[in-house]
Motif scaffolding. Structure first.
Motif, PDB file in Angstrom:
ATOM      1  N   GLY A 133       0.826  -1.203   0.000  1.00 60.87           N
ATOM      2  CA  GLY A 133       0.000   0.000   0.000  1.00 60.87           C
ATOM      3  C   GLY A 133       0.853   1.243   0.000  1.00 60.87           C
ATOM      4  N   PRO A 134       0.292   2.370   0.412  1.00 60.73           N
ATOM      5  CA  PRO A 134       1.046   3.627   0.377  1.00 60.73           C
ATOM      6  C   PRO A 134       2.263   3.585   1.294  1.00 60.73           C
ATOM      7  CG  PRO A 134      -1.281   4.025   0.854  1.00 60.73           C
ATOM      8  CD  PRO A 134      -1.068   2.552   0.901  1.00 60.73           C
ATOM      9  N   LEU A 135       3.316   4.223   0.847  1.00 57.50           N
ATOM     10  CA  LEU A 135       4.536   4.355   1.642  1.00 57.50           C
ATOM     11  C   LEU A 135       4.990   5.804   1.510  1.00 57.50           C
ATOM     12  CD1 LEU A 135       6.512   2.616   3.343  1.00 57.50           C
ATOM     13  CD2 LEU A 135       7.880   2.350   1.269  1.00 57.50           C
ATOM     14  N   PHE A 136       5.362   6.414   2.627  1.00 55.00           N
ATOM     15  CA  PHE A 136       5.760   7.819   2.642  1.00 55.00           C
ATOM     16  C   PHE A 136       7.251   7.948   2.919  1.00 55.00           C
ATOM     17  CE2 PHE A 136       1.300   7.749   3.497  1.00 55.00           C
ATOM     18  CZ  PHE A 136       0.806   8.864   2.837  1.00 55.00           C
ATOM     19  N   ALA A 137       7.882   8.921   2.261  1.00 54.81           N
ATOM     20  CA  ALA A 137       9.289   9.240   2.477  1.00 54.81           C
ATOM     21  C   ALA A 137       9.373  10.691   2.930  1.00 54.81           C
ATOM     22  CB  ALA A 137      10.090   9.041   1.189  1.00 54.81           C
ATOM     23  N   ASP A 138       9.861  10.880   4.148  1.00 54.36           N
ATOM     24  CA  ASP A 138      10.044  12.214   4.715  1.00 54.36           C
ATOM     25  C   ASP A 138      11.527  12.558   4.625  1.00 54.36           C
ATOM     26  OD1 ASP A 138       7.291  12.407   5.565  1.00 54.36           O
ATOM     27  OD2 ASP A 138       7.801  11.008   7.181  1.00 54.36           O
ATOM     28  N   ALA A 139      11.860  13.481   3.730  1.00 53.36           N
ATOM     29  CA  ALA A 139      13.258  13.841   3.471  1.00 53.36           C
ATOM     30  C   ALA A 139      13.580  15.193   4.085  1.00 53.36           C
ATOM     31  CB  ALA A 139      13.526  13.889   1.966  1.00 53.36           C
ATOM     32  N   ARG A 140      14.829  15.327   4.524  1.00 56.65           N
ATOM     33  CA  ARG A 140      15.330  16.635   4.968  1.00 56.65           C
ATOM     34  C   ARG A 140      16.768  16.765   4.508  1.00 56.65           C
ATOM     35  NH1 ARG A 140      18.085  16.651  10.564  1.00 56.65           N
ATOM     36  NH2 ARG A 140      18.573  14.453  10.745  1.00 56.65           N
ATOM     37  N   LEU A 141      17.086  17.950   4.078  1.00 55.13           N
ATOM     38  CA  LEU A 141      18.464  18.226   3.682  1.00 55.13           C
ATOM     39  C   LEU A 141      19.248  18.572   4.933  1.00 55.13           C
ATOM     40  CD1 LEU A 141      17.876  20.420   0.509  1.00 55.13           C
ATOM     41  CD2 LEU A 141      18.295  17.948   0.643  1.00 55.13           C
ATOM     42  N   ILE A 142      20.352  17.860   5.154  1.00 49.35           N
ATOM     43  CA  ILE A 142      21.178  18.142   6.322  1.00 49.35           C
ATOM     44  C   ILE A 142      22.415  18.951   5.945  1.00 49.35           C
ATOM     45  CG2 ILE A 142      20.300  16.244   7.710  1.00 49.35           C
ATOM     46  CD1 ILE A 142      22.643  14.544   6.909  1.00 49.35           C
ATOM     47  N   LYS A 143      22.685  19.045   4.645  1.00 53.76           N
ATOM     48  CA  LYS A 143      23.728  19.930   4.129  1.00 53.76           C
ATOM     49  C   LYS A 143      23.312  20.357   2.736  1.00 53.76           C
ATOM     50  CE  LYS A 143      28.514  20.230   2.529  1.00 53.76           C
ATOM     51  NZ  LYS A 143      28.238  21.320   1.640  1.00 53.76           N
ATOM     52  N   LEU A 144      23.370  21.654   2.488  1.00 55.58           N
ATOM     53  CA  LEU A 144      23.096  22.171   1.151  1.00 55.58           C
ATOM     54  C   LEU A 144      24.196  23.160   0.822  1.00 55.58           C
ATOM     55  CD1 LEU A 144      21.435  22.500  -1.388  1.00 55.58           C
ATOM     56  CD2 LEU A 144      19.971  24.117  -0.157  1.00 55.58           C
ATOM     57  N   GLY A 145      25.124  22.711  -0.040  1.00 53.73           N
ATOM     58  CA  GLY A 145      26.222  23.566  -0.476  1.00 53.73           C
ATOM     59  C   GLY A 145      26.045  23.955  -1.933  1.00 53.73           C
ATOM     60  N   LYS A 146      27.081  24.565  -2.493  1.00 59.84           N
ATOM     61  CA  LYS A 146      27.032  24.966  -3.903  1.00 59.84           C
ATOM     62  C   LYS A 146      27.080  23.768  -4.841  1.00 59.84           C
ATOM     63  CE  LYS A 146      29.036  29.447  -4.296  1.00 59.84           C
ATOM     64  NZ  LYS A 146      30.221  30.229  -4.629  1.00 59.84           N
TER      65      LYS A 146
END
Length: 148
Positions: free
Chosen positions: A102-115
């Motif tokens: 059935g449905p599956l959710f992915a909760d993403a967060r960026l822990i580093k965002l560089g150039k």
């Protein structure tokens, strides 16, 4: 001071971009859907059908890896805009428990965002649950972008 801004693309804009660039996974009748996007975060849903299952009646590892990868990509695009050539350079996943079909959710967060690089982590969970079925860390390479 964190210079990262709120999302630069809305859910609607992200969905339109993904339908255009990745029609195999997004659009009417396709399994992936952007649920939400915000400051360095995104949630993506996989509507897993029989093609996503493996023997034993569980969602397959490749389907979960794809969902995690897509979720980090969506969180990244939410911050940098529609950069089609941002690509995964590394992905590591830990499968923690058997997800139900059935449905599956992915909760993403960026822990580093560089150039040039972004690193994100993702928790995969079933609907209405905080219990993770998998945890993933992914790194993306960001191509040079024209100066604004």
């Amino acid at each position: 001071m964190d210079a990262v801004r709120d999302a630069v693309m809305s859910v609607r804009e992200l969905e339109a971009f993904l339908v255009r660039e990745f029609p195999q996974a997004f659009g009417p009748g396709k399994p992936h859907h952007v649920v939400s996007v915000g400051r360095k975060i995104a949630t993506v849903r996989l509507d897993a059908d029989d093609s996503h299952l493996r023997p034993g009646g569980t969602i397959s590892g490749p389907a979960m890896m794809t969902l995690a990868d897509v979720a980090v990509y969506v969180a990244l695009l939410g911050q940098i805009g529609p950069v089609g050539l941002a690509v995964t350079t590394n992905l590591s996943i830990n499968f923690l428990r058997k997800p139900m079909p059935g449905p599956l959710f992915a909760d993403a967060r960026l822990i580093k965002l560089g150039k040039r690089l972004a690193v994100g982590d993702v928790g995969l969970r079933g609907p209405g649950s905080d219990d993770l079925v998998a945890h993933c860390v992914a790194t993306y390479s960001i191509p040079d972008r024209p100066a604004a």
